[in-house]
Design a protein around this motif. Structure first.
Motif, PDB file in Angstrom:
ATOM      1  N   GLN A  20     -32.671  18.347  -4.211  1.00  0.00           N
ATOM      2  CA  GLN A  20     -33.610  18.775  -3.216  1.00  0.00           C
ATOM      3  C   GLN A  20     -33.169  19.971  -2.423  1.00  0.00           C
ATOM      4  OE1 GLN A  20     -35.558  16.024  -0.786  1.00  0.00           O
ATOM      5  NE2 GLN A  20     -37.255  15.722  -2.034  1.00  0.00           N
ATOM      6  N   THR A  49     -38.278  22.091  -2.516  1.00  0.00           N
ATOM      7  CA  THR A  49     -38.478  21.677  -4.139  1.00  0.00           C
ATOM      8  C   THR A  49     -37.398  20.980  -4.597  1.00  0.00           C
ATOM      9  OG1 THR A  49     -38.728  23.021  -6.153  1.00  0.00           O
ATOM     10  CG2 THR A  49     -37.070  23.728  -4.686  1.00  0.00           C
ATOM     11  N   GLY A  64     -42.396  20.770  -5.970  1.00  0.00           N
ATOM     12  CA  GLY A  64     -42.403  21.540  -4.593  1.00  0.00           C
ATOM     13  C   GLY A  64     -43.561  22.103  -3.981  1.00  0.00           C
TER      14      GLY A  64
END
Length: 223
Positions: A101, A77, A55
């Motif tokens: 995600q 991230t 991330g």
């Protein structure tokens, strides 16, 4: 009286502006993530393994005191992990490797020590973040075909979009120049919401819970 009040307000605003300081930077955060699984015994949901994530994003530290800052920003991230469960239709255990995600907005406070060495401070970060799932994969694919039902679904539809997490961490910050600082720290992010949508809606599994967990190494620079 009005002039005195106006002068007082202007003076307060001037002092506040002078004492306030905003530091902006960038960070990258390699991480180890997993899914905390829970369910009735009949389904036997459990976490099998973690996954590596990566991330990063924007850091914004707004200082309201010499050693105190409100810290926020915007992060992208990766999260997820491998889970397993007992599928009664197939009469065997099944595994799913889930990759997600998230866009995240931290809402935290940073507490800094005085210098522990030349131009070096320790910091402690406490608070949380507001998160939104923007993409997902199951077993590495954007679509998933359930072996028990043969139905195909989008992997991104397996989880609810909103999530929130508690966040705690600590690290060290080193001043390189007049306004440049580098930082390194570790943090733990504990998801608060049950993110499962697939097993509840598509398979009619009751009381299944999947929650995010993340350990991250935070490396950054502020300008």
């Amino acid at each position: 009286m009005k002039k005195a009040l106006l002068a007082f307000l202007i003076s307060g605003a001037t002092i506040g502006a002078a004492s306030a300081q905003v530091e902006i930077g960038l960070k990258v955060s390699p991480s180890i993530t997993s899914l905390r699984a829970d369910s009735p015994t009949a389904y036997g949901f459990q976490s099998e393994s973690s996954k590596l994530g990566l991330g990063g994003g924007l850091i914004i530290d707004y200082f309201f005191g010499q050693n105190y800052a409100f810290s926020t920003g915007l992060e992208l991230t990766g999260k997820g992990g491998t889970i397993s469960y007992f599928d009664q239709t197939l009469n065997r255990r099944q595994e799913q490797k889930i990759g997600l995600q998230y866009l995240q907005v931290p809402v935290t406070v940073k507490l800094f020590t005085n210098d522990v060495a030349t131009d070096t401070k320790l910091y402690f970060q406490l608070g949380g973040s507001l998160n939104a799932a923007i993409a997902g994969r199951v077993n590495g694919d954007k679509r998933y075909v359930d072996p028990a039902t043969t139905q195909e679904t989008k992997a991104s539809k397996h989880v609810i979009i909103p999530d929130a997490s508690l966040r705690g961490g600590f690290g060290v910050e080193y001043q390189l120049g007049q306004s440049t600082k580098v930082l390194a720290g570790v943090s733990y992010h504990r998801g608060l919401f049950n993110i499962d949508r697939y097993f509840e809606n598509e398979r009619d599994f009751k009381e299944v819970e999947l929650k995010n967990s993340e350990f991250a190494l935070d490396l950054g620079i502020k300008f």
